[in-house]
Enzyme design. Sequence first.
Site, PDB file in Angstrom:
ATOM      1  N   SER A 144       0.897  -1.198   0.023  1.00 37.42           N
ATOM      2  CA  SER A 144      -0.051   0.050   0.067  1.00 37.42           C
ATOM      3  C   SER A 144       0.869   1.153  -0.287  1.00 37.42           C
ATOM      4  CB  SER A 144      -0.938   0.067   1.356  1.00 37.42           C
ATOM      5  OG  SER A 144      -1.367   1.364   1.595  1.00 37.42           O
ATOM      6  N   TYR A 157      -2.400  -1.353  10.429  1.00 35.24           N
ATOM      7  CA  TYR A 157      -2.167  -1.425   9.003  1.00 35.24           C
ATOM      8  C   TYR A 157      -0.873  -0.953   8.260  1.00 35.24           C
ATOM      9  CZ  TYR A 157      -3.993  -1.147   4.054  1.00 35.24           C
ATOM     10  OH  TYR A 157      -4.036  -1.462   2.804  1.00 35.24           O
TER      11      TYR A 157
END
Length: 262
Positions: A144, A157
């Site tokens: 990401s 995350y």
Amino acid sequence: MPPASLNGQVAIVTGGAGGIGLGIARRLAQAGAVAVLADLSPAAAEASALALRAEGLQAEAVAMDVSDEAMVEAAVAEVVRRFGRLDILVSNAGIQIVHPIEDYPFAEWKRMLAIHLDGAFLTTRASLRQMYRQGSGSIIYIGSVHSKEASLLKSAYVTAKHGLIGLAKVVAKEGAAHGVRANVVCPGFVRTPLVEKQIPEQARALGISEEEVIRNVMLRETVDGRFTTVEDVAEAVHVFAAAPSNALTGQSLIVSHGWCME
């Protein structure tokens, strides 16, 4: 020049029943690979594989909880038994949970890391054994922009996605002698159900409107105010999967409409 054909290759895509995973599986199958959709939901994986086969593509389904060691080992062994090889692993399965750090439940922190990091490790370890035997392979982690940057409310995350880059670098070092490459694709916000779920959650947590979350949180730093698409991510995965040599290994490619640049 378009990426090379993947004819004759076998690819496992975790979280392959929908969203980014299904888009990646479709792209790899369009390039000639057999796409094996590994998913927590066997019914969803089989339905998606059936849909791909209806498009004339080679696709199969396998049940896999990426955080379950025995299930990962069994699923990868089944793929190797059925096809005799394993050329590509796309470690894509993931979830999102948002909390301020001071209120982040430890059980949810551990669940996030189990799916993102334990899952990447377990699927990598199982896949490498076959890739080493055949002397070739490509492992692609779906990271990401949060593999590079940080955002409010996403401590677990961000930690997990940063960790994937470290894992990829070690796999690239260890795998080179066996013809195995490892790389990371780092998307910006892709408007999947996972992101759709985050919009109201972040709006509530930050005390702003959903429109402001999209405009001022998710897309503020992009060059054009656009979401990254599933197709954008799948294109980058195909490039890494088709790379012909160890020249392209241990790398991370950001696909984010300029949100993050390096």
